[in-house]
Design a protein around this motif. Structure first.
Motif, PDB file in Angstrom:
ATOM      1  N   THR A   1       0.813  -1.216   0.000  1.00 22.77           N
ATOM      2  CA  THR A   1       0.000   0.000   0.000  1.00 22.77           C
ATOM      3  C   THR A   1       0.843   1.262   0.000  1.00 22.77           C
ATOM      4  OG1 THR A   1      -0.116   0.211   2.412  1.00 22.77           O
ATOM      5  CG2 THR A   1      -1.712  -1.252   1.363  1.00 22.77           C
TER       6      THR A   1
ATOM      7  N   ASN B   1      -6.576   7.751  -1.588  1.00 20.54           N
ATOM      8  CA  ASN B   1      -5.638   6.627  -1.658  1.00 20.54           C
ATOM      9  C   ASN B   1      -5.200   6.078  -0.309  1.00 20.54           C
ATOM     10  OD1 ASN B   1      -4.843   6.556  -4.713  1.00 20.54           O
ATOM     11  ND2 ASN B   1      -4.719   8.717  -4.139  1.00 20.54           N
TER      12      ASN B   1
ATOM     13  N   SER C   1      -4.782   4.109   3.154  1.00 24.22           N
ATOM     14  CA  SER C   1      -5.128   2.770   3.615  1.00 24.22           C
ATOM     15  C   SER C   1      -4.652   2.644   5.047  1.00 24.22           C
ATOM     16  CB  SER C   1      -4.455   1.707   2.737  1.00 24.22           C
ATOM     17  OG  SER C   1      -4.773   0.411   3.168  1.00 24.22           O
ATOM     18  N   GLN C   2      -5.586   2.435   5.974  1.00 20.08           N
ATOM     19  CA  GLN C   2      -5.211   2.407   7.385  1.00 20.08           C
ATOM     20  C   GLN C   2      -6.152   1.498   8.163  1.00 20.08           C
ATOM     21  OE1 GLN C   2      -3.760   5.993   9.159  1.00 20.08           O
ATOM     22  NE2 GLN C   2      -4.992   5.704  10.987  1.00 20.08           N
TER      23      GLN C   2
ATOM     24  N   ALA D   1     -10.913  -0.886   9.031  1.00 21.94           N
ATOM     25  CA  ALA D   1      -9.971  -0.296   8.082  1.00 21.94           C
ATOM     26  C   ALA D   1     -10.640   0.807   7.284  1.00 21.94           C
ATOM     27  CB  ALA D   1      -9.432  -1.361   7.138  1.00 21.94           C
ATOM     28  N   THR D   2      -9.841   1.778   6.883  1.00 16.95           N
ATOM     29  CA  THR D   2     -10.228   2.757   5.878  1.00 16.95           C
ATOM     30  C   THR D   2      -9.381   2.470   4.652  1.00 16.95           C
ATOM     31  OG1 THR D   2     -10.694   4.412   7.579  1.00 16.95           O
ATOM     32  CG2 THR D   2     -10.437   5.195   5.323  1.00 16.95           C
ATOM     33  N   LEU D   3     -10.035   2.143   3.549  1.00 16.07           N
ATOM     34  CA  LEU D   3      -9.332   1.706   2.347  1.00 16.07           C
ATOM     35  C   LEU D   3      -9.718   2.589   1.165  1.00 16.07           C
ATOM     36  CD1 LEU D   3      -9.771  -2.163   2.742  1.00 16.07           C
ATOM     37  CD2 LEU D   3      -7.790  -0.778   3.358  1.00 16.07           C
ATOM     38  N   PRO D   4      -8.882   2.623   0.125  1.00  6.80           N
ATOM     39  CA  PRO D   4      -9.191   3.452  -1.050  1.00  6.80           C
ATOM     40  C   PRO D   4     -10.481   2.993  -1.720  1.00  6.80           C
ATOM     41  CG  PRO D   4      -6.886   2.759  -1.068  1.00  6.80           C
ATOM     42  CD  PRO D   4      -7.554   1.980   0.017  1.00  6.80           C
TER      43      PRO D   4
ATOM     44  N   LEU E   1     -10.054   0.453  -4.528  1.00  2.00           N
ATOM     45  CA  LEU E   1      -9.790  -0.928  -4.149  1.00  2.00           C
ATOM     46  C   LEU E   1     -11.075  -1.677  -3.863  1.00  2.00           C
ATOM     47  CD1 LEU E   1      -7.707  -3.155  -3.285  1.00  2.00           C
ATOM     48  CD2 LEU E   1      -7.857  -2.183  -0.979  1.00  2.00           C
TER      49      LEU E   1
ATOM     50  N   ARG F   1      -4.026  -7.469  -1.294  1.00  3.22           N
ATOM     51  CA  ARG F   1      -4.043  -7.061   0.102  1.00  3.22           C
ATOM     52  C   ARG F   1      -4.215  -8.261   1.043  1.00  3.22           C
ATOM     53  NH1 ARG F   1      -4.737  -1.766   1.294  1.00  3.22           N
ATOM     54  NH2 ARG F   1      -4.064  -2.528   3.335  1.00  3.22           N
TER      55      ARG F   1
ATOM     56  N   PHE G   1     -14.679   3.708   3.825  1.00  3.16           N
ATOM     57  CA  PHE G   1     -13.953   4.390   2.753  1.00  3.16           C
ATOM     58  C   PHE G   1     -14.505   5.796   2.612  1.00  3.16           C
ATOM     59  CE2 PHE G   1     -17.322   1.631   1.318  1.00  3.16           C
ATOM     60  CZ  PHE G   1     -18.163   2.471   0.608  1.00  3.16           C
TER      61      PHE G   1
END
Length: 861
Positions: free
Chosen positions: A512, A586, A588-589, A603-606, A609, A675, A686
Motif C-alpha cells: 500500500t 488513496n 489505507s489504514q 480499516a479505511t481503504l481506497p 480498491l 491485500r 472508505f
C-alpha cells in the motif's frame, strides 16, 4: 489563494518603505498604515487593518464588506493556552477544537472547526500565501471531522504573529479550494531590531499536565531597507489523566489476574515532548521592487493513550470465542489443550486455576496470558516534522500596475509508533521493548502564483475601480510510508486465529506504500469599486482545473451600503468548492474502534480498491457549496457592533462512510487484489461523496471603549449561534448515528464577554465564556440509542471564567499571572465511565481537564 497579498497598496508600501529608511522600528501594521496614508486613503486603526476578502485597500473590521475577526498579536499571544488552536477557540466563538485523548493520528494534529464545518473547509494562509495541509487524516473525527485532512496551524509560535485575521465568509472564488467556511491568515512580525525572551509555566489544578515553554525573538536589519525577524519556541507538556477504573479491568483484577493497572486506561491530554518551532520572516525593499522570504520549521513528539486489552476477551490475542476459552497457539503443529476462562454460568474463573493450567501447557503451546496476564494497554504516538518556505518579489510597473510573483513549498512528515503492544501472530517473537514503527504519511505541496492589479479612474464610480487578475499552479502529493517488518508481519500463528500487525494500529503494508499526486492550475479575475460615496460593490470569478477530476468555476458578489457614517449594511453571495485530497482517495489504514460493544479492527481503504464490493465505493468528486451572508455594522467611535447572518449549503460532502462487515469471500477478493494483510479485518469503510448539509448561523461582535476605573477599559462581547442540518444522505452508507453527530455534537451557542483594563504599567483581563449544550456519541459507538448499543451523552451548557493580571515595565520586563477556567468547571460525570474508564465526556467543547494556572515572564529589548 496566495494572491491575497497586498496588491492594491504594493506601490505605496514600497514607496513608504524606501523613503522611511530611518523608520526602522515600524511593525508590519505600521507599514500598512503608512502605505494607506501615502496612497491618499483614509488612515485606519493600526491594530485592525486587514487585507482578507479584498484586493483593494486594506480594511478595518468596521468598514469591511465581509465579517472579519482581527486579533492583535499581543492579545493573541497572551492567552493562557500555549497552543494556537486553543487561543483561537477562546477568541473566535465560531471556532471549535477539543482535546483528543484516544484518536490515533488526530492526537498529533487536532481537528478544528470554523462555523460548524470540518477542518479542511477552512483555508489557512501565512502572510497571504496558502498553507500546506498536514499529513494526518482524521479517521475518528466524532462525526463532524471524520475523514478531514486540514492544515496544522499549531506549528507557529504565537510570539511570531503580528496579527491573526479570520474571514468568516466563503471565499473560494478569491482563494481557491477549501475556503468554504472561511479563511484564517497569520501575519508575521517584521522587526529590524530588538527582540523578546520569555518563559511560561503552568499546571492544572489537579496537579498534572505541567507545561513549560520558552520563546525568543530577534529582529535584525537586512540592508538599509530590510528586516530579518527570527522567532523560536520550545515546549514540553506532561500528560493528564481524568480516568476511572474500567469495570472489566476491575473484574479481571478481582479474579486474581496479576499486573492489572489502576486505571487500566488513561483518558487525558497526551504527552508532548520537544515541541520545537521556528519561524523566519525576511524582506528587502528597493526603489521599485520588494523581495520577501518567510518560512517555518517545526518538530514534536506526541504520545497518547489507547484502549485496554482485556486478558480474558481480546479477540485475536487472548480469546476468539468471546472469552469462553483462552486462545492457545501451537508452535510446532502438535495439538494443544483447551483452557476455560469462564464457568458454565458465564462467570470469570479465578486466575489461580487458569494460571495453573497455563503454567502446565506443553512447551510447544503458546498464549499471551503467560507473558501479559493482566492484559495490556498500547500507547500510540508520532514524531512530526513540518517545514515550509515562500519566496517572492513584488512591485509596480509603469503608472500603477501592481504585481506579485511567488513560489512556496511545504512538507508535513509524520512517523507513527506503537508502544506496549504486540503482533500476536508472531507469538513469543516480539520486537525489543514492544515498540513498533507502523510507518507514516507525508504531505507535500508546491505553489506558484502571479498576481496583477491596477486602479482605473472611471466616470461612473466614486473613486477608482480596482481590477485584479492572477494565475496559480499547485501540485500536492500524499505519501504512505510502509511500516517495519514487525508491524506488518503475517506471523506463523495467523492461521490459528492470532491477529496480524501491531495490535491497535497495524503497519502500512509495503503493497500500500507509495506516492499519490495531482496538480491543478487556476486563473481568477476580481473587481471592486465604490459606485457612490456610500455603495461599495465587488465581484470575483475563478476557474480551476484539476488533473484527477476536471474543472470547476466559482464566483462571488459582495456589497456594502453605508446609510450613515455610523450604520452600514453588508452582504455576500458566492459559490465554492473543496477538492478531494490525494490522501483521501488513496489512504489505507487499519485501526481499532469500539463497535457493537467491543473493540474491533476496522480499516479505511481506497474507494478504488473496494469498487464493486461495497455500495458507494467509487471515485471521489469535489464538494460544492453555496454561501450567503447579510450583516449590520454600527460604529459610533467608542461603540462597534457587528451582526452577521450566514447560510452555507454544501453538496456531495466528502467523509468516511459507515463501517461495513467484511465477509470471508470479500477478504479473499481483497487478497486477490493484492491485500493479504487484511486477513483479520472485520470492518471496512472508505471515503465517499454522500450527503448534503445546510449550516446557518449568526455572529454577534460588540466592543465598547471607555476610561472606566481610572484607565483604558474595553468591554467586548462575541457570540455565535450555529446549526447544521443534513438535507440528504444515503442510509447504509452514512449512518443515522453519524447524522446525529453532525447535527448536534457542537454547541449551537457559544460566546464570551470580556473586560480588559489598562492603567500605566498594570493590566487586568477577565473573560466569561459560555458553551451551549452538546451531544457526544461516547467511544464513537456509531449507534443512536442505548438499545442499538449506543452510548449517548447529552452534555449540559457551561460557563467558565478566565482571569489575568500583569505588569509591563518601561525597562522591557513584563510579568503576567492568571488562570484559565478559574473556577475549575468540568463536565458532569460520564454515565458510561465504567465501560472504557473516561471520567468525563471526552469531547466537551471546553475540555475536561479543569482549571489551569500559569505565569509568564518576559523581557523586550
Amino acid at each position: 489563494m496566495s494572491s491575497c497579498i497586498r496588491l492594491a497598496i504594493a506601490a505605496a508600501a514600497l514607496a513608504a518603505t524606501s523613503a522611511a529608511g530611518a523608520q526602522e522600528t515600524e511593525t508590519e501594521s505600521q507599514a500598512q498604515a503608512a502605505a494607506v496614508e501615502a496612497s491618499g486613503a483614509e488612515t485606519t486603526t493600526l491594530e485592525t487593518v486587514s487585507v482578507l476578502g479584498t484586493r483593494s485597500k486594506p480594511r478595518t473590521e468596521a468598514n469591511s464588506a465581509v465579517p472579519i475577526d482581527i486579533l492583535g498579536g499581543e492579545e493573541f499571544h497572551n492567552q493562557p493556552s500555549v497552543d494556537v488552536l486553543d487561543k483561537l477557540r477562546v477568541l473566535v466563538p465560531s471556532f471549535n477544537v477539543s482535546t483528543i485523548p484516544i484518536d490515533d493520528a488526530a492526537t498529533l494534529v487536532r481537528p478544528a472547526n470554523l462555523r460548524g464545518l470540518p477542518p479542511d473547509n477552512t483555508l489557512v494562509l501565512v502572510n497571504g500565501k496558502r498553507r500546506h495541509r498536514a499529513a494526518v487524516i482524521t479517521f475518528l473525527g466524532h462525526g463532524l471531522s471524520d475523514g478531514a485532512q486540514g492544515p496544522d496551524i499549531s506549528v507557529f509560535p504565537s510570539l511570531a504573529l503580528e496579527q491573526v485575521e479570520v474571514l468568516r465568509d466563503g471565499a473560494a472564488a478569491q482563494y481557491g479550494s477549501d475556503a468554504i467556511a472561511g479563511v484564517i491568515n497569520f501575519s508575521l512580525k517584521e522587526l529590524d531590531h530588538g527582540g523578546t525572551v520569555e518563559a511560561f509555566a503552568g499546571e492544572h489544578y489537579e496537579g498534572d499536565g505541567f507545561t513549560q515553554q520558552y520563546s525568543a525573538q530577534l529582529g535584525l536589519p537586512l540592508s538599509a531597507n530590510g528586516f530579518a525577524t527570527f522567532t523560536a519556541e520550545w515546549r514540553k507538556a506532561d500528560p493528564t489523566s481524568r480516568s476511572v477504573q474500567r469495570d472489566d479491568a476491575a473484574a479481571v483484577a478481582a479474579a486474581g489476574y496479576p499486573g492489572v493497572a489502576n486505571p487500566a486506561q488513561i483518558w487525558g491530554s497526551p504527552e508532548v515532548n520537544d515541541d520545537f518551532k521556528f519561524v523566519a520572516n525576511l524582506g528587502i525593499a528597493g526603489e521599485h521592487v520588494e523581495t520577501y522570504l518567510f518560512g517555518n520549521y517545526a518538530k514534536r513528539d506526541v504520545t497518547g493513550g489507547f484502549y485496554y486489552r482485556n486478558p480474558t476477551t481480546r479477540g485475536g490475542v487472548y480469546s476468539n470465542d468471546g472469552g469462553a476459552t483462552l486462545l492457545v497457539g501451537s508452535l510446532s503443529g502438535a495439538a494443544c489443550p483447551r483452557i476455560a476462562l469462564r464457568g458454565a454460568n458465564g462467570s470469570l474463573l479465578p486466575y489461580a486455576g487458569v494460571g495453573a493450567a497455563v503454567a502446565a501447557l506443553p512447551a510447544h503451546c503458546f498464549t499471551f496470558l503467560s507473558q501479559l496476564p493482566g492484559g495490556f494497554t498500547p500507547q500510540f504516538g508520532g514524531e512530526m516534522e513540518d517545514a515550509a518556505f515562500t519566496a517572492g518579489v513584488k512591485g509596480v510597473w509603469g503608472d500603477g500596475w501592481y504585481w506579485d510573483l511567488s513560489g512556496s513549498y511545504g512538507r508535513n512528515d509524520i512517523d507513527f509508533y506503537m508502544l506496549n503492544t504486540v503482533n500476536s501472530s508472531m507469538g513469543p517473537n516480539q520486537p525489543p521493548g514492544a515498540r513498533f514503527s507502523p510507518g507514516g504519511n507525508v504531505q507535500t505541496e508546491t505553489n506558484f502564483n502571479f498576481d496583477l492589479s491596477r486602479d482605473f479612474e472611471t466616470g461612473f464610480t466614486h473613486g477608482p475601480l480596482t481590477l485584479a487578475t492572477g494565475a496559480e499552479w499547485r501540485e500536492e502529493e500524499f505519501e504512505i510510508k510502509s511500516g517495519d517488518p514487525a508491524s506488518t508481519a503475517i506471523g506463523p500463528l495467523t492461521q490459528q486465529g492470532f491477529s496480524i500487525g501491531s495490535n491497535g494500529f497495524p503497519g502500512f503494508n509495503p503493497s500500500t506504500a507509495g506516492k499519490f499526486s495531482r496538480d491543478n492550475w487556476a486563473i481568477y479575475a476580481d473587481a471592486e469599486a465604490r459606485f457612490t460615496e456610500r455603495l461599495l460593490l465587488a465581484g470575483a470569478v475563478r476557474y480551476e482545473d484539476f488533473s484527477d477530476f476536471g474543472s470547476t468555476t466559482n464566483w462571488k458578489f459582495t456589497g456594502r451600503y453605508d446609510f450613515t457614517d455610523t450604520f452600514a449594511l453588508r452582504g455576500a453571495v458566492s459559490t465554492g468548492f473543496r477538492a478531494p485530497t490525494p490522501g483521501q482517495a488513496n489512504v489505507s489504514q487499519v485501526t481499532t474502534a469500539f463497535i457493537d460493544g467491543e473493540l474491533r479492527d476496522t480499516a479505511t481503504l481506497p474507494p478504488a480498491l473496494l469498487e464493486g464490493l461495497f455500495p458507494g465505493a467509487e471515485p471521489l468528486q469535489p464538494e460544492e457549496s453555496r454561501n450567503a451572508s447579510l450583516g449590520l455594522v454600527w460604529n459610533s467611535g467608542a461603540w462597534l457592533v457587528t451582526a452577521d447572518w450566514y447560510s452555507i449549503q454544501v453538496d456531495d460532502r466528502i467523509a468516511r462512510s459507515t463501517d461495513f462487515d467484511v465477509t470471508q469471500a470479500q477478504r479473499n477478493e481483497l487478497a486477490a487484489r493484492g491485500r493479504p494483510d487484511l486477513a483479520s479485518l472485520s470492518r471496512v469503510g472508505f471515503f465517499v461523496n454522500d450527503f448534503d448539509t445546510t449550516t446557518t448561523g449568526l455572529d454577534l461582535v460588540a466592543s465598547f471603549e471607555s476610561d472606566h476605573f481610572g484607565g483604558d477599559t474595553t468591554y467586548s462581547l462575541a457570540a455565535n449561534w450555529n446549526r447544521t442540518e443534513v438535507d440528504d444522505f444515503t442510509p447504509g452508507i452514512i449512518s443515522e448515528a453519524r447524522i446525529k453527530k453532525l447535527e448536534e455534537s457542537l454547541p449551537r451557542t457559544k460566546g464570551y464577554f470580556s473586560v480588559n483594563h489598562r492603567r500605566d504599567v498594570f493590566h487586568a483581563n477577565v473573560r466569561v465564556n459560555y458553551y451551549g449544550s452538546f451531544y457526544e456519541d461516547h467511544l464513537d459507538s456509531d449507534a443512536v440509542s442505548i438499545a442499538d448499543g449506543g452510548l449517548p451523552i447529552n452534555g449540559d451548557s457551561a460557563i467558565t471564567v478566565d482571569a489575568e493580571i500583569g505588569w509591563k515595565f518601561p525597562s522591557g520586563l513584563y510579568v503576567n499571572v492568571g488562570a484559565q477556567n478559574l473556577f475549575d468547571e468540568v463536565p458532569d460525570d460520564n454515565p458510561w465511565a465504567g465501560i472504557a474508564g473516561a471520567q468525563y465526556p471526552v469531547h466537551a467543547p471546553y475540555g475536561f481537564n479543569g482549571g489551569f494556572y500559569y505565569a509568564r515572564v518576559g523581557f523586550t529589548f
